[in-house]
Motif scaffolding. Structure first.
Motif, PDB file in Angstrom:
ATOM      1  N   MET A  47       0.846  -1.189   0.000  1.00  0.00           N
ATOM      2  CA  MET A  47       0.000   0.000   0.000  1.00  0.00           C
ATOM      3  C   MET A  47       0.885   1.244   0.000  1.00  0.00           C
ATOM      4  O   MET A  47       1.876   1.313   0.724  1.00  0.00           O
ATOM      5  N   GLU A  48       0.523   2.231  -0.820  1.00  0.00           N
ATOM      6  CA  GLU A  48       1.275   3.479  -0.846  1.00  0.00           C
ATOM      7  C   GLU A  48       1.050   4.254   0.449  1.00  0.00           C
ATOM      8  O   GLU A  48      -0.073   4.334   0.948  1.00  0.00           O
ATOM      9  N   CYS A  49       2.102   4.837   0.979  1.00  0.00           N
ATOM     10  CA  CYS A  49       1.982   5.616   2.213  1.00  0.00           C
ATOM     11  C   CYS A  49       1.053   6.811   2.027  1.00  0.00           C
ATOM     12  O   CYS A  49       0.351   7.213   2.954  1.00  0.00           O
ATOM     13  N   SER A  50       1.020   7.384   0.814  1.00  0.00           N
ATOM     14  CA  SER A  50       0.150   8.538   0.569  1.00  0.00           C
ATOM     15  C   SER A  50      -1.324   8.178   0.674  1.00  0.00           C
ATOM     16  O   SER A  50      -2.173   9.051   0.868  1.00  0.00           O
ATOM     17  N   ALA A  51      -1.643   6.883   0.550  1.00  0.00           N
ATOM     18  CA  ALA A  51      -3.037   6.443   0.656  1.00  0.00           C
ATOM     19  C   ALA A  51      -3.427   6.077   2.090  1.00  0.00           C
ATOM     20  O   ALA A  51      -4.576   5.746   2.355  1.00  0.00           O
ATOM     21  N   MET A  52      -2.455   6.147   3.007  1.00  0.00           N
ATOM     22  CA  MET A  52      -2.704   5.777   4.396  1.00  0.00           C
ATOM     23  C   MET A  52      -3.157   6.982   5.209  1.00  0.00           C
ATOM     24  O   MET A  52      -2.860   8.120   4.860  1.00  0.00           O
ATOM     25  N   PRO A  53      -3.871   6.725   6.327  1.00  0.00           N
ATOM     26  CA  PRO A  53      -4.278   7.831   7.201  1.00  0.00           C
ATOM     27  C   PRO A  53      -3.060   8.563   7.754  1.00  0.00           C
ATOM     28  O   PRO A  53      -1.962   8.014   7.824  1.00  0.00           O
ATOM     29  N   VAL A  93      13.569  -4.710   0.310  1.00  0.00           N
ATOM     30  CA  VAL A  93      12.750  -4.896  -0.888  1.00  0.00           C
ATOM     31  C   VAL A  93      11.721  -3.772  -0.971  1.00  0.00           C
ATOM     32  O   VAL A  93      11.005  -3.508  -0.001  1.00  0.00           O
ATOM     33  N   ALA A  94      11.657  -3.121  -2.112  1.00  0.00           N
ATOM     34  CA  ALA A  94      10.719  -2.021  -2.337  1.00  0.00           C
ATOM     35  C   ALA A  94       9.763  -2.386  -3.469  1.00  0.00           C
ATOM     36  O   ALA A  94      10.104  -3.158  -4.371  1.00  0.00           O
ATOM     37  N   ALA A  95       8.570  -1.801  -3.410  1.00  0.00           N
ATOM     38  CA  ALA A  95       7.569  -2.052  -4.450  1.00  0.00           C
ATOM     39  C   ALA A  95       7.811  -1.131  -5.640  1.00  0.00           C
ATOM     40  O   ALA A  95       8.168   0.030  -5.482  1.00  0.00           O
ATOM     41  N   ASP A  96       7.611  -1.665  -6.832  1.00  0.00           N
ATOM     42  CA  ASP A  96       7.691  -0.870  -8.053  1.00  0.00           C
ATOM     43  C   ASP A  96       6.307  -0.492  -8.571  1.00  0.00           C
ATOM     44  O   ASP A  96       6.157   0.470  -9.312  1.00  0.00           O
ATOM     45  N   PHE A  97       5.301  -1.290  -8.178  1.00  0.00           N
ATOM     46  CA  PHE A  97       3.954  -1.104  -8.712  1.00  0.00           C
ATOM     47  C   PHE A  97       2.933  -1.105  -7.577  1.00  0.00           C
ATOM     48  O   PHE A  97       3.202  -1.593  -6.486  1.00  0.00           O
ATOM     49  N   ASN A 101       3.831  -7.174  -7.242  1.00  0.00           N
ATOM     50  CA  ASN A 101       5.256  -6.966  -7.505  1.00  0.00           C
ATOM     51  C   ASN A 101       5.966  -8.310  -7.439  1.00  0.00           C
ATOM     52  O   ASN A 101       5.579  -9.183  -6.662  1.00  0.00           O
ATOM     53  N   VAL A 102       7.017  -8.461  -8.235  1.00  0.00           N
ATOM     54  CA  VAL A 102       7.844  -9.666  -8.197  1.00  0.00           C
ATOM     55  C   VAL A 102       9.295  -9.225  -8.100  1.00  0.00           C
ATOM     56  O   VAL A 102       9.772  -8.439  -8.927  1.00  0.00           O
ATOM     57  N   LYS A 103       9.992  -9.718  -7.078  1.00  0.00           N
ATOM     58  CA  LYS A 103      11.413  -9.449  -6.907  1.00  0.00           C
ATOM     59  C   LYS A 103      12.134 -10.778  -6.752  1.00  0.00           C
ATOM     60  O   LYS A 103      11.658 -11.667  -6.049  1.00  0.00           O
ATOM     61  N   THR A 104      13.275 -10.920  -7.393  1.00  0.00           N
ATOM     62  CA  THR A 104      14.109 -12.105  -7.230  1.00  0.00           C
ATOM     63  C   THR A 104      15.463 -11.661  -6.706  1.00  0.00           C
ATOM     64  O   THR A 104      16.099 -10.780  -7.293  1.00  0.00           O
ATOM     65  N   VAL A 105      15.878 -12.264  -5.586  1.00  0.00           N
ATOM     66  CA  VAL A 105      17.157 -11.922  -4.969  1.00  0.00           C
ATOM     67  C   VAL A 105      17.972 -13.194  -4.768  1.00  0.00           C
ATOM     68  O   VAL A 105      17.423 -14.291  -4.678  1.00  0.00           O
ATOM     69  N   ARG A 106      19.286 -13.020  -4.711  1.00  0.00           N
ATOM     70  CA  ARG A 106      20.187 -14.153  -4.498  1.00  0.00           C
ATOM     71  C   ARG A 106      20.578 -14.201  -3.032  1.00  0.00           C
ATOM     72  O   ARG A 106      20.892 -13.179  -2.429  1.00  0.00           O
ATOM     73  N   VAL A 107      20.559 -15.412  -2.454  1.00  0.00           N
ATOM     74  CA  VAL A 107      20.905 -15.619  -1.050  1.00  0.00           C
ATOM     75  C   VAL A 107      22.128 -16.518  -0.978  1.00  0.00           C
ATOM     76  O   VAL A 107      22.147 -17.605  -1.564  1.00  0.00           O
ATOM     77  N   GLY A 108      23.136 -16.092  -0.248  1.00  0.00           N
ATOM     78  CA  GLY A 108      24.328 -16.908  -0.072  1.00  0.00           C
ATOM     79  C   GLY A 108      25.515 -16.057   0.291  1.00  0.00           C
ATOM     80  O   GLY A 108      25.393 -14.830   0.399  1.00  0.00           O
ATOM     81  N   PRO A 109      26.658 -16.649   0.517  1.00  0.00           N
ATOM     82  CA  PRO A 109      26.957 -18.080   0.348  1.00  0.00           C
ATOM     83  C   PRO A 109      26.363 -18.927   1.471  1.00  0.00           C
ATOM     84  O   PRO A 109      26.281 -18.497   2.616  1.00  0.00           O
ATOM     85  N   LEU A 110      25.941 -20.142   1.105  1.00  0.00           N
ATOM     86  CA  LEU A 110      25.369 -21.090   2.052  1.00  0.00           C
ATOM     87  C   LEU A 110      26.371 -22.207   2.299  1.00  0.00           C
ATOM     88  O   LEU A 110      26.983 -22.703   1.357  1.00  0.00           O
ATOM     89  N   SER A 111      26.523 -22.615   3.565  1.00  0.00           N
ATOM     90  CA  SER A 111      27.489 -23.663   3.883  1.00  0.00           C
ATOM     91  C   SER A 111      26.931 -24.719   4.827  1.00  0.00           C
ATOM     92  O   SER A 111      27.455 -25.821   4.897  1.00  0.00           O
ATOM     93  N   LYS A 112      25.851 -24.414   5.549  1.00  0.00           N
ATOM     94  CA  LYS A 112      25.286 -25.384   6.491  1.00  0.00           C
ATOM     95  C   LYS A 112      24.232 -26.233   5.790  1.00  0.00           C
ATOM     96  O   LYS A 112      23.946 -26.053   4.609  1.00  0.00           O
ATOM     97  N   LYS A 113      23.617 -27.160   6.507  1.00  0.00           N
ATOM     98  CA  LYS A 113      22.682 -28.103   5.886  1.00  0.00           C
ATOM     99  C   LYS A 113      21.409 -27.439   5.375  1.00  0.00           C
ATOM    100  O   LYS A 113      20.752 -27.941   4.483  1.00  0.00           O
TER     101      LYS A 113
END
Length: 197
Positions: A47-53, A93-97, A101-113
């Motif tokens: 929700m846009e902040c400008s639309a909030m009370p 993460v910020a909204a574009d629309f 909205n769809v955002k894809t981010v990379r997580v890592g490096p991963l080393s544990k199970k």
């Protein structure tokens, strides 16, 4: 709730009355399955902040994504603590629309199970529609008289060692096994082969 086509879907929604309070949502334990990095695709509305009370003085149009690595599924309502440390921050993460909205981010490096993902919102009026976690792998391939196994990349370009196909052998004084460099835009093969039967 309902998606844009009227299908029933489960979402996580928040629109706090006290925008100073931090709200957290954590996933179940996610096994990493040998991947050293994963990708997280997040579908959400904001929700846009400008639309909030006007009472929403500290309204935000972002949320934070974190991860926490572990060798066992030990998370509880109090562990790990609901704060940036011990979690590792991935991105804000910020909204574009206004709508989905769809955002894809990379997580890592991963080393544990495995690992947990955590979403933190403070002052955002939003809904998480879906979260998809995936990793990329290079398929098995036979090329230039060489056979290469399926490979999980650990960097943007990943070297993989292969074997000669039947009736093929390395040549030269320092003949080494064939290698392939998986990367963008296409794999590169380095071979030193005697291709005669």
């Amino acid at each position: 709730g309902l998606d844009e086509e009227g299908n029933s879907v489960r979402t996580f929604q928040i629109c706090p009355t006290d925008t100073s309070v931090s709200h957290w949502l954590r996933t179940r334990f996610i096994p990493r399955r040998g991947a050293s990095q994963v990708y997280v695709e997040i579908r959400f509305t904001m929700m846009e902040c400008s639309a909030m009370p006007s009472s929403f003085r500290t309204c935000k149009e972002t949320f934070n994504l974190y991860y926490y690595q572990s060798d066992e599924d030990t998370a509880s309502s109090t562990h790990p603590a609901w704060m940036e440390n011990p979690y590792s921050k991935v991105d804000t993460v910020a909204a574009d629309f206004l709508k989905s909205n769809v955002k894809t981010v990379r997580v890592g490096p991963l080393s544990k199970k495995g690992f947990y993902l955590a979403f933190q919102a403070q002052g955002a009026c939003m809904a998480l529609l879906s979260v998809r976690v995936f990793f990329k792998k290079c398929p098995a391939v036979t090329r230039a008289f060489s056979s290469f196994p399926e490979t999980l990349p650990h960097s943007l370009v990943q070297q993989a060692e292969g074997v000669c196909v039947v009736n093929s052998a390395p040549t030269g004084q320092n003949a080494a096994p064939p290698t392939i460099g998986w990367g963008l835009p296409r794999p590169r093969v380095r071979v030193n082969r005697d291709t005669s039967p």
